[in-house]
Design a protein around this motif. Structure first.
Motif, PDB file in Angstrom:
ATOM      1  N   TRP A  71       8.893   5.739   3.275  1.00 56.94           N
ATOM      2  CA  TRP A  71       8.693   6.253   4.571  1.00 56.94           C
ATOM      3  C   TRP A  71       9.449   7.611   6.068  1.00 56.94           C
ATOM      4  O   TRP A  71       8.679   8.647   5.744  1.00 56.94           O
ATOM      5  CB  TRP A  71       9.478   4.991   5.491  1.00 56.94           C
ATOM      6  CG  TRP A  71       7.254   3.728   5.547  1.00 56.94           C
ATOM      7  CD1 TRP A  71       7.782   2.710   4.644  1.00 56.94           C
ATOM      8  CD2 TRP A  71       5.960   4.087   5.846  1.00 56.94           C
ATOM      9  NE1 TRP A  71       6.801   2.371   4.226  1.00 56.94           N
ATOM     10  CE2 TRP A  71       5.789   3.099   5.408  1.00 56.94           C
ATOM     11  CE3 TRP A  71       5.312   5.815   6.180  1.00 56.94           C
ATOM     12  CZ2 TRP A  71       4.180   2.623   5.439  1.00 56.94           C
ATOM     13  CZ3 TRP A  71       4.108   4.916   6.189  1.00 56.94           C
ATOM     14  CH2 TRP A  71       3.482   4.017   5.973  1.00 56.94           C
ATOM     15  N   LEU A  74       7.796  10.475   4.129  1.00 56.17           N
ATOM     16  CA  LEU A  74       6.254  10.621   4.607  1.00 56.17           C
ATOM     17  C   LEU A  74       6.625  11.033   6.664  1.00 56.17           C
ATOM     18  O   LEU A  74       5.674  11.699   6.880  1.00 56.17           O
ATOM     19  CB  LEU A  74       5.630   9.139   4.653  1.00 56.17           C
ATOM     20  CG  LEU A  74       4.324   9.749   5.577  1.00 56.17           C
ATOM     21  CD1 LEU A  74       3.871  10.467   4.671  1.00 56.17           C
ATOM     22  CD2 LEU A  74       3.632   7.752   4.794  1.00 56.17           C
ATOM     23  N   ARG A  78       5.418  14.595   8.287  1.00 58.40           N
ATOM     24  CA  ARG A  78       4.767  14.879   9.382  1.00 58.40           C
ATOM     25  C   ARG A  78       5.424  15.542  10.507  1.00 58.40           C
ATOM     26  O   ARG A  78       4.641  15.497  11.567  1.00 58.40           O
ATOM     27  CB  ARG A  78       4.778  12.943   9.787  1.00 58.40           C
ATOM     28  CG  ARG A  78       3.198  12.045   9.113  1.00 58.40           C
ATOM     29  CD  ARG A  78       3.138  10.976   9.460  1.00 58.40           C
ATOM     30  NE  ARG A  78       2.009  10.205   8.361  1.00 58.40           N
ATOM     31  CZ  ARG A  78       2.223   8.808   9.259  1.00 58.40           C
ATOM     32  NH1 ARG A  78       3.385   7.859   9.384  1.00 58.40           N
ATOM     33  NH2 ARG A  78       1.417   8.379   7.988  1.00 58.40           N
ATOM     34  N   VAL A 158       6.361  13.505  -4.798  1.00 62.11           N
ATOM     35  CA  VAL A 158       5.369  14.037  -3.083  1.00 62.11           C
ATOM     36  C   VAL A 158       4.133  13.892  -3.951  1.00 62.11           C
ATOM     37  O   VAL A 158       4.198  15.134  -4.473  1.00 62.11           O
ATOM     38  CB  VAL A 158       5.807  14.218  -1.881  1.00 62.11           C
ATOM     39  CG1 VAL A 158       4.723  14.222  -0.839  1.00 62.11           C
ATOM     40  CG2 VAL A 158       7.203  13.585  -1.698  1.00 62.11           C
ATOM     41  N   VAL A 165      -0.841  12.129   1.450  1.00 63.43           N
ATOM     42  CA  VAL A 165       0.073  12.182   0.951  1.00 63.43           C
ATOM     43  C   VAL A 165       0.719  10.289   0.472  1.00 63.43           C
ATOM     44  O   VAL A 165       0.202   9.253   0.878  1.00 63.43           O
ATOM     45  CB  VAL A 165       0.623  12.395   2.372  1.00 63.43           C
ATOM     46  CG1 VAL A 165       2.635  12.574   1.293  1.00 63.43           C
ATOM     47  CG2 VAL A 165       0.647  13.170   2.939  1.00 63.43           C
ATOM     48  N   GLN A 166       1.215  10.815  -0.783  1.00 64.45           N
ATOM     49  CA  GLN A 166       1.360   9.524  -1.481  1.00 64.45           C
ATOM     50  C   GLN A 166       3.055   9.829  -1.995  1.00 64.45           C
ATOM     51  O   GLN A 166       2.915  10.870  -2.382  1.00 64.45           O
ATOM     52  CB  GLN A 166       0.708   9.693  -3.122  1.00 64.45           C
ATOM     53  CG  GLN A 166      -0.476   9.094  -2.979  1.00 64.45           C
ATOM     54  CD  GLN A 166      -1.112   8.964  -4.496  1.00 64.45           C
ATOM     55  OE1 GLN A 166      -0.528   9.459  -5.401  1.00 64.45           O
ATOM     56  NE2 GLN A 166      -1.998   7.898  -4.650  1.00 64.45           N
ATOM     57  N   VAL A 167       4.198   9.225  -1.693  1.00 66.10           N
ATOM     58  CA  VAL A 167       5.445   8.891  -1.893  1.00 66.10           C
ATOM     59  C   VAL A 167       5.576   7.601  -2.805  1.00 66.10           C
ATOM     60  O   VAL A 167       5.705   6.920  -2.427  1.00 66.10           O
ATOM     61  CB  VAL A 167       6.024   9.138  -0.716  1.00 66.10           C
ATOM     62  CG1 VAL A 167       7.673   8.801  -0.790  1.00 66.10           C
ATOM     63  CG2 VAL A 167       5.682  10.367   0.379  1.00 66.10           C
TER      64      VAL A 167
END
Length: 187
Positions: A71, A74, A78, A158, A165-167
């Motif tokens: 998170w 992410l 952002r 990432v 978005v995939q982390v």
């Protein structure tokens, strides 16, 4: 309540084939050994449960740390919409990017992305980059919470496709098995 028996007198039988003896008192050695064995098995069972509980707690703590780190990345993406494309190059086992200390100076969005990726990879606990991460932490003055060792054999990747978005964060647990968490979000 005890009964006194005269010497030489016999007591009536208690049941078929069972005779009552006036001298029978307390526990026999066999009964005591059986009781100790039962207690020992019980204590071993409780010990095994405690050990399993400790291992499960450690696994849960590591998973929570991995989710928080995912998170974190992410949120970094952002917070830096201008450098979003630069975050898409982050793969497992990729080298730490060269980055300036954006905490001390102003950086453009691409330089900020490199700073974020390097800081994040070091927080993950990259085993192969201990010296580089230690130098980075000291040079950039990361807060004490970022000086933790990170995840055991931790690494991250990432993937950015459009606004999705995939982390992914992976690590190894105590048994050496590879574990991972995947966070999917929109930017």
């Amino acid at each position: 309540m005890s009964r006194r028996v005269r010497r030489g007198a016999t007591m009536p039988s208690v049941g078929p084939g069972i005779a009552w003896s006036a001298r029978q008192e307390g526990f026999s050695l066999v009964e005591l050994l059986v009781a100790v064995l039962v207690m020992g098995v019980g204590i071993l069972g409780v010990g095994a449960l405690q050990l399993q509980s400790l291992q499960d707690n450690r696994t849960a703590l590591t998973r929570v740390e991995a989710v928080n780190l995912a998170w974190d990345m992410l949120d970094r993406i952002r917070a830096n919409p201008g450098g979003r494309a630069a975050y898409g190059d982050v793969t497992f086992d990729s080298a730490l990017p060269q980055a300036s200390d954006c905490g001390a100076t102003d950086c453009d969005p691409v330089a900020m992305a490199a700073y974020d990726v390097r800081s994040w990879k070091c927080q993950l606990g990259r085993a192969g980059d201990i010296a580089a991460c230690t130098d980075w932490r000291v040079r950039t003055g990361l807060p004490a919470r970022d000086l933790a060792a990170g995840l055991p054999s931790g690494d991250g990747a990432v993937s950015i496709r459009g606004s999705a978005v995939q982390v992914t964060v992976r690590w190894k647990d105590q048994s050496g098995q590879s574990r991972s968490v995947l966070i999917v979000g929109q930017v």
